[in-house]
Write a protein that holds these residues in place. Sequence first.
Motif, short mmCIF file in Angstrom:
data_model
loop_
_atom_site.label_atom_id
_atom_site.label_comp_id
_atom_site.label_asym_id
_atom_site.label_seq_id
_atom_site.Cartn_x
_atom_site.Cartn_y
_atom_site.Cartn_z
N LYS A 188 18.20 28.31 11.68
CA LYS A 188 18.29 26.85 11.62
C LYS A 188 18.94 26.30 12.88
N TRP A 209 9.65 29.39 14.36
CA TRP A 209 9.10 28.80 13.15
C TRP A 209 8.31 29.83 12.34
N ILE A 213 9.04 30.40 8.51
CA ILE A 213 8.02 30.09 7.50
C ILE A 213 7.59 31.34 6.74
N LYS A 223 11.98 25.50 1.20
CA LYS A 223 11.04 24.41 1.45
C LYS A 223 11.74 23.10 1.82
N VAL A 226 13.10 23.24 5.44
CA VAL A 226 12.02 23.18 6.42
C VAL A 226 11.42 21.79 6.50
N PHE A 232 9.27 20.30 9.79
CA PHE A 232 8.29 21.24 10.31
C PHE A 232 6.97 20.56 10.69
N TYR A 277 2.17 28.17 5.68
CA TYR A 277 2.93 27.05 5.11
C TYR A 277 2.16 26.37 3.98
#
Length: 431
Positions: A188, A209, A213, A223, A226, A232, A277
């Motif tokens: 993060k 990413w 993911i 979720k 993100v 995202f 995703y």
Amino acid sequence: METDNTKKFNELFSELEHYDEDKQRKKIGETNEIIDGMNEEEFRSIFRKRMFYKIDKMIEEKKMSIENAILLLKHAGCCIKLKNVWNPCFDLSSLGERFKKMIVEEEEKEKGKKNEKLLADLCECYLLFHFDFSSNLISICVSCLLNVASKKEKNEETQKEVEMALLALSHINTYSEIEQEIYLNEIKEIIQYHQVHRSLTCLGYQSAWQFFISRFYTNGFLKDTVANELHFAREAERELEELTRCLDWYRKEDGKEENEAKEVLVIGRWIQTLLIYFQCRQLPNEERVDLFSRIVQIYRAAKDNYEEISRWCIYPLRSASERGIVKIDDLLKGGAADAVLEGIQRPTLNEGVTYECLHFFKNVSYRLKGKEKSENDEIERKATKRKVFEKTEEEGYEDTITSIHEISGFLYRKYFDPEISLNISDYFVNI
């Protein structure tokens, strides 16, 4: 069949054991230049089990230092991953066993005696070449490489180190379980720092990413982080826009093969990450349409010279049509239905694309046939249904589906999916 690239590589590699370390290092630089130009078949013919055995034997006989072996393997592993070459040979080799043992031994050393650079290099090679990950080694590799990826200096050397660490992390398979305390705060922070300071390369950011993911399969709670904290969809759309803006897709002339631009390879990786995703979680409403529009733009830009990337664009659109994770109207506004119609009507239709296109419209039809509970939602459903009906009627979609129905049984058998329907009416949206 031996090509110019494989011939040159084999000649250079066979000479390496006769050089001292410095000259060997220089020659490895030459082999790495050849690796840059290899295609998938050339990679497969070179990086076989016997190649890894030969490197391991050279290390054992002190004809190649571990540092020089890493120089060759890291570069090859990077190219193999960027070009999506599947290579399980390292898992089965004595060299693979040597690297796994060295990682554990280096990690167990006391802090002052541990060679952090060597450990990071070994972890990168392991992740770039391995497919069968053990939980113990994954924990060591993730902790080590996130430390490398957390470096904040913006000089070129550090950026390359960070990029390589993130690229290696991004290829931990989706079903490998990693304790969240090992990676969550660190990844993060890396993403958030880049969003403010633009500290990562385009490949490094995409890789960060992809690693994050890919954890959805085992840690679905991510979720909200993100979508709401890291945005995202917004970031993916912006990155794809920047990559496509500076690219003319490097058209090939007279059938001459050219190396793919790095930007094109990164775009392909973003599309694959979007597929992961959409298979797992939904996007915030306000960010959907722009992202779908960008995928459709890439689909059209790539279809003449980068057909594989163009085909990949259909997959996340199909995923987005499933299980109500996005509104059908958002898919229409983003041009997804137009792209899928174009895909299913192309003269050089790929079987996999046919399969995905059928599923897209089956999903759309299924969702639009059911009545909504609230009056407003029901009005919206009927309006969307009218739009889809008019769109498909205008494009001659029914005739296309009728003709494709002849091969639907073949697609069912090839892809082993009980959900693909052999009933033509399932792909129609009737008023």
